[in-house]
Design a protein around this motif. Structure first.
Motif, PDB file in Angstrom:
ATOM      1  N   THR A 125       0.983  -1.246  -0.089  1.00 27.23           N
ATOM      2  CA  THR A 125       0.032   0.121   0.016  1.00 27.23           C
ATOM      3  C   THR A 125       0.925   1.133  -0.094  1.00 27.23           C
ATOM      4  OG1 THR A 125      -1.626  -1.285   1.337  1.00 27.23           O
ATOM      5  CG2 THR A 125      -1.843   1.300   1.357  1.00 27.23           C
ATOM      6  N   PHE A 126       1.049   1.851  -1.214  1.00 29.54           N
ATOM      7  CA  PHE A 126       2.005   2.811  -1.303  1.00 29.54           C
ATOM      8  C   PHE A 126       1.165   4.324  -0.929  1.00 29.54           C
ATOM      9  CE2 PHE A 126       4.493   6.124  -3.280  1.00 29.54           C
ATOM     10  CZ  PHE A 126       5.947   5.489  -3.085  1.00 29.54           C
ATOM     11  N   ILE A 127       1.410   4.838   0.361  1.00 29.75           N
ATOM     12  CA  ILE A 127       0.492   5.803   0.799  1.00 29.75           C
ATOM     13  C   ILE A 127       1.784   6.854   1.498  1.00 29.75           C
ATOM     14  CG2 ILE A 127      -0.912   6.679   2.435  1.00 29.75           C
ATOM     15  CD1 ILE A 127      -2.653   4.503   1.642  1.00 29.75           C
ATOM     16  N   PRO A 128       2.022   7.970   0.945  1.00 33.75           N
ATOM     17  CA  PRO A 128       2.952   8.867   1.663  1.00 33.75           C
ATOM     18  C   PRO A 128       2.520   9.225   3.110  1.00 33.75           C
ATOM     19  CG  PRO A 128       1.755  10.121   0.084  1.00 33.75           C
ATOM     20  CD  PRO A 128       1.168   8.564  -0.099  1.00 33.75           C
ATOM     21  N   THR A 129       3.313  10.006   3.696  1.00 32.00           N
ATOM     22  CA  THR A 129       3.040  10.687   4.883  1.00 32.00           C
ATOM     23  C   THR A 129       3.475  12.070   5.200  1.00 32.00           C
ATOM     24  OG1 THR A 129       2.968  10.402   7.350  1.00 32.00           O
ATOM     25  CG2 THR A 129       5.308   9.886   6.226  1.00 32.00           C
ATOM     26  N   ASN A 130       3.084  12.854   6.088  1.00 30.48           N
ATOM     27  CA  ASN A 130       3.639  14.201   6.663  1.00 30.48           C
ATOM     28  C   ASN A 130       4.828  13.896   7.727  1.00 30.48           C
ATOM     29  OD1 ASN A 130       3.919  16.757   7.047  1.00 30.48           O
ATOM     30  ND2 ASN A 130       1.783  17.177   7.243  1.00 30.48           N
ATOM     31  N   PRO A 131       6.059  13.812   7.291  1.00 25.45           N
ATOM     32  CA  PRO A 131       7.055  13.503   8.095  1.00 25.45           C
ATOM     33  C   PRO A 131       6.977  14.335   9.535  1.00 25.45           C
ATOM     34  CG  PRO A 131       8.032  13.835   5.997  1.00 25.45           C
ATOM     35  CD  PRO A 131       6.362  14.406   5.811  1.00 25.45           C
ATOM     36  N   GLY A 132       6.857  13.639  10.678  1.00 24.62           N
ATOM     37  CA  GLY A 132       6.914  14.156  12.012  1.00 24.62           C
ATOM     38  C   GLY A 132       5.557  14.713  12.264  1.00 24.62           C
ATOM     39  N   GLN A 133       4.519  14.671  11.507  1.00 25.64           N
ATOM     40  CA  GLN A 133       3.100  15.130  11.817  1.00 25.64           C
ATOM     41  C   GLN A 133       2.276  14.140  11.981  1.00 25.64           C
ATOM     42  OE1 GLN A 133       3.101  18.541  12.650  1.00 25.64           O
ATOM     43  NE2 GLN A 133       5.441  18.418  12.103  1.00 25.64           N
ATOM     44  N   GLU A 134       2.548  12.859  12.177  1.00 26.65           N
ATOM     45  CA  GLU A 134       1.464  11.807  12.232  1.00 26.65           C
ATOM     46  C   GLU A 134       0.714  11.661  13.373  1.00 26.65           C
ATOM     47  OE1 GLU A 134       4.865  10.450   9.712  1.00 26.65           O
ATOM     48  OE2 GLU A 134       4.579  11.573  11.602  1.00 26.65           O
ATOM     49  N   GLY A 135       0.839  12.475  14.341  1.00 24.52           N
ATOM     50  CA  GLY A 135       0.234  12.654  15.673  1.00 24.52           C
ATOM     51  C   GLY A 135       0.707  11.658  16.688  1.00 24.52           C
ATOM     52  N   LEU A 136       0.109  11.785  18.059  1.00 29.06           N
ATOM     53  CA  LEU A 136       0.440  10.784  18.954  1.00 29.06           C
ATOM     54  C   LEU A 136       0.297   9.564  18.490  1.00 29.06           C
ATOM     55  CD1 LEU A 136      -1.198  12.572  21.859  1.00 29.06           C
ATOM     56  CD2 LEU A 136       1.214  12.888  21.208  1.00 29.06           C
ATOM     57  N   GLY A 137       1.510   8.517  18.981  1.00 27.35           N
ATOM     58  CA  GLY A 137       1.414   7.135  18.703  1.00 27.35           C
ATOM     59  C   GLY A 137       2.265   6.368  19.751  1.00 27.35           C
ATOM     60  N   GLU A 138       2.416   5.276  19.409  1.00 25.71           N
ATOM     61  CA  GLU A 138       3.191   4.253  20.126  1.00 25.71           C
ATOM     62  C   GLU A 138       3.768   3.019  19.411  1.00 25.71           C
ATOM     63  OE1 GLU A 138       0.600   1.736  23.429  1.00 25.71           O
ATOM     64  OE2 GLU A 138       0.214   3.956  23.313  1.00 25.71           O
ATOM     65  N   GLY A 139       4.525   2.219  19.838  1.00 26.37           N
ATOM     66  CA  GLY A 139       4.956   1.007  19.194  1.00 26.37           C
ATOM     67  C   GLY A 139       5.685   0.130  19.638  1.00 26.37           C
ATOM     68  N   SER A 140       6.214  -0.834  18.666  1.00 26.43           N
ATOM     69  CA  SER A 140       7.100  -1.807  19.527  1.00 26.43           C
ATOM     70  C   SER A 140       8.465  -2.013  18.490  1.00 26.43           C
ATOM     71  CB  SER A 140       6.551  -3.240  19.685  1.00 26.43           C
ATOM     72  OG  SER A 140       5.852  -3.621  18.489  1.00 26.43           O
ATOM     73  N   ILE A 141       9.450  -2.680  19.257  1.00 28.29           N
ATOM     74  CA  ILE A 141      10.697  -2.774  18.540  1.00 28.29           C
ATOM     75  C   ILE A 141      11.522  -3.985  19.008  1.00 28.29           C
ATOM     76  CG2 ILE A 141      11.979  -1.300  19.906  1.00 28.29           C
ATOM     77  CD1 ILE A 141      13.385  -0.228  17.459  1.00 28.29           C
ATOM     78  N   VAL A 142      12.240  -4.817  17.980  1.00 29.29           N
ATOM     79  CA  VAL A 142      12.993  -5.822  18.365  1.00 29.29           C
ATOM     80  C   VAL A 142      14.083  -6.213  17.304  1.00 29.29           C
ATOM     81  CG1 VAL A 142      11.295  -7.608  17.402  1.00 29.29           C
ATOM     82  CG2 VAL A 142      12.977  -8.285  19.358  1.00 29.29           C
ATOM     83  N   GLN A 143      15.089  -6.655  18.012  1.00 32.41           N
ATOM     84  CA  GLN A 143      16.093  -7.031  16.704  1.00 32.41           C
ATOM     85  C   GLN A 143      16.100  -8.376  16.227  1.00 32.41           C
ATOM     86  OE1 GLN A 143      20.299  -7.585  17.583  1.00 32.41           O
ATOM     87  NE2 GLN A 143      20.971  -6.494  15.925  1.00 32.41           N
ATOM     88  N   ALA A 144      15.957  -8.647  14.906  1.00 31.83           N
ATOM     89  CA  ALA A 144      16.110 -10.047  14.458  1.00 31.83           C
ATOM     90  C   ALA A 144      17.418 -10.712  14.510  1.00 31.83           C
ATOM     91  CB  ALA A 144      15.573  -9.973  12.990  1.00 31.83           C
ATOM     92  N   THR A 145      17.548 -11.885  14.254  1.00 30.52           N
ATOM     93  CA  THR A 145      18.633 -12.850  14.469  1.00 30.52           C
ATOM     94  C   THR A 145      19.725 -12.372  13.613  1.00 30.52           C
ATOM     95  OG1 THR A 145      17.831 -14.640  13.421  1.00 30.52           O
ATOM     96  CG2 THR A 145      18.003 -14.624  16.036  1.00 30.52           C
ATOM     97  N   ASN A 146      19.247 -12.011  12.509  1.00 29.59           N
ATOM     98  CA  ASN A 146      20.447 -11.771  11.263  1.00 29.59           C
ATOM     99  C   ASN A 146      20.848 -10.163  11.347  1.00 29.59           C
ATOM    100  OD1 ASN A 146      17.839 -10.262  10.542  1.00 29.59           O
ATOM    101  ND2 ASN A 146      18.320 -10.625   8.451  1.00 29.59           N
ATOM    102  N   GLY A 147      20.370  -9.474  12.463  1.00 28.76           N
ATOM    103  CA  GLY A 147      20.875  -8.109  12.856  1.00 28.76           C
ATOM    104  C   GLY A 147      20.121  -7.042  12.244  1.00 28.76           C
ATOM    105  N   ASP A 148      18.877  -7.460  11.279  1.00 31.86           N
ATOM    106  CA  ASP A 148      17.776  -6.435  11.152  1.00 31.86           C
ATOM    107  C   ASP A 148      16.907  -5.983  12.288  1.00 31.86           C
ATOM    108  OD1 ASP A 148      18.497  -6.950   8.465  1.00 31.86           O
ATOM    109  OD2 ASP A 148      16.622  -8.085   7.995  1.00 31.86           O
ATOM    110  N   ILE A 149      16.436  -4.752  12.227  1.00 33.52           N
ATOM    111  CA  ILE A 149      15.615  -4.472  13.376  1.00 33.52           C
ATOM    112  C   ILE A 149      14.182  -3.952  12.826  1.00 33.52           C
ATOM    113  CG2 ILE A 149      15.247  -2.459  15.047  1.00 33.52           C
ATOM    114  CD1 ILE A 149      18.160  -1.741  15.190  1.00 33.52           C
ATOM    115  N   ILE A 150      13.197  -4.843  13.527  1.00 32.99           N
ATOM    116  CA  ILE A 150      12.023  -4.641  13.019  1.00 32.99           C
ATOM    117  C   ILE A 150      11.138  -3.862  14.075  1.00 32.99           C
ATOM    118  CG2 ILE A 150      11.843  -6.823  11.472  1.00 32.99           C
ATOM    119  CD1 ILE A 150      11.107  -8.585  13.914  1.00 32.99           C
ATOM    120  N   SER A 151      10.241  -3.109  13.645  1.00 32.89           N
ATOM    121  CA  SER A 151       9.321  -2.349  14.630  1.00 32.89           C
ATOM    122  C   SER A 151       7.868  -1.787  13.842  1.00 32.89           C
ATOM    123  CB  SER A 151      10.286  -1.099  14.948  1.00 32.89           C
ATOM    124  OG  SER A 151      10.696  -0.271  13.885  1.00 32.89           O
ATOM    125  N   MET A 152       7.146  -1.272  14.595  1.00 33.50           N
ATOM    126  CA  MET A 152       6.045  -0.736  14.078  1.00 33.50           C
ATOM    127  C   MET A 152       5.521   0.377  15.151  1.00 33.50           C
ATOM    128  SD  MET A 152       3.359  -1.158  16.354  1.00 33.50           S
ATOM    129  CE  MET A 152       1.836  -1.315  15.371  1.00 33.50           C
TER     130      MET A 152
END
Length: 261
Positions: A125-152
């Motif tokens: 879903t190719f939808i742009p954003t307004n950088p830094g103006q998305e509003g209040l939020g929260e998320g999660s983050i973890v490193q994968a075993t190959n070194g990638d960092i996955i978050s939302m």
């Protein structure tokens, strides 16, 4: 006859081994030593805000006062929470608020990744954003075993982009050394607080192939509705899936989590 008595004596000695005496001469026990006997502060450089807290050694139940660095919402949290993780190199990761915040020097200097206007080219879903103006939020983050960092990040309120209830998948691709993001629409309705975990690969599925898969679950929604979650094999495009019924009587599945062999 003598041979029979000898055999009986040997058998009795094996059967009764350890039955006499208190065994104090065979097993030596050492008292647990407290971690505080050898404790040293690792980082001698002071932080901007430090406080003393009572800290407990759970092995011996001994306590002492130690110095801790303290960070407010401006270091990746929101009004109420931080979501902390570390990577294999000791980098501190935080996405308690809207965007990934990270430090490579034990929290003295921090960087923030804010998604640019255009998402990654491989987004479903190719939808742009307004950088830094998305509003209040929260998320999660973890490193994968190959070194990638996955978050939302989940943005429930209307922001400068005039959209609400937004699910942004955010990925640090270790092989390319850069951050990427995608907007996802077919999601659960509530991510307070999301829970995220890597499924160790390699993965081969109808959704695609990858070195790992990422699962995101809405803690609130799952607890109240027994609903499913979202799964991705690239860390950017997520697809909904349903959990088995808690009371469905499904057999126990054993997982081998030793991926180091």
């Amino acid at each position: 006859m003598g041979r029979l008595l000898l055999v009986l004596a040997m058998a009795m000695s094996m059967l009764l081994a350890g039955c006499f005496g208190d065994g104090s001469g065979t097993v030596s026990s050492e008292p647990d030593s407290s971690i505080w006997e050898s404790y040293q502060r690792v980082d001698a450089q002071p932080h901007e805000v430090e406080r003393m807290f009572t800290t407990v050694d759970l092995r011996t139940n001994e306590t002492t006062n130690t110095t801790w660095a303290v960070f407010d919402a401006s270091y990746g949290g929101n009004c109420c929470e931080h979501y902390l993780a570390t990577d294999i190199d000791g980098q501190i990761l935080n996405i308690g608020g809207e965007y990934p915040v990270f430090s490579t020097d034990r929290g003295h200097m921090w960087d923030t990744y804010i998604p640019p206007a255009l998402p990654d080219g491989q987004c479903r879903t190719f939808i742009p954003t307004n950088p830094g103006q998305e509003g209040l939020g929260e998320g999660s983050i973890v490193q994968a075993t190959n070194g990638d960092i996955i978050s939302m990040s989940w943005f429930p309120y209307v922001g400068g982009d005039l959209k609400l209830d937004k699910f942004y998948a955010i990925l640090y691709d270790a092989s390319e050394g850069e951050w990427k993001w995608c907007y996802n629409r077919i999601t659960e309705p509530f991510y307070d607080r999301s829970w995220q975990v890597e499924v160790i690969g390699p993965i081969s599925s109808s959704l695609g192939d990858g070195e790992w898969a990422s699962i995101v679950v809405s803690n609130f929604w799952h607890q109240t509705q027994n609903a499913g979650g979202q799964i991705s094999v690239d860390g950017l495009n997520y697809y909904p899936f349903q959990f088995p019924d808690r009371d469905g009587g499904d057999p126990v599945i054993e997982l081998d989590l030793d991926f180091t062999g």
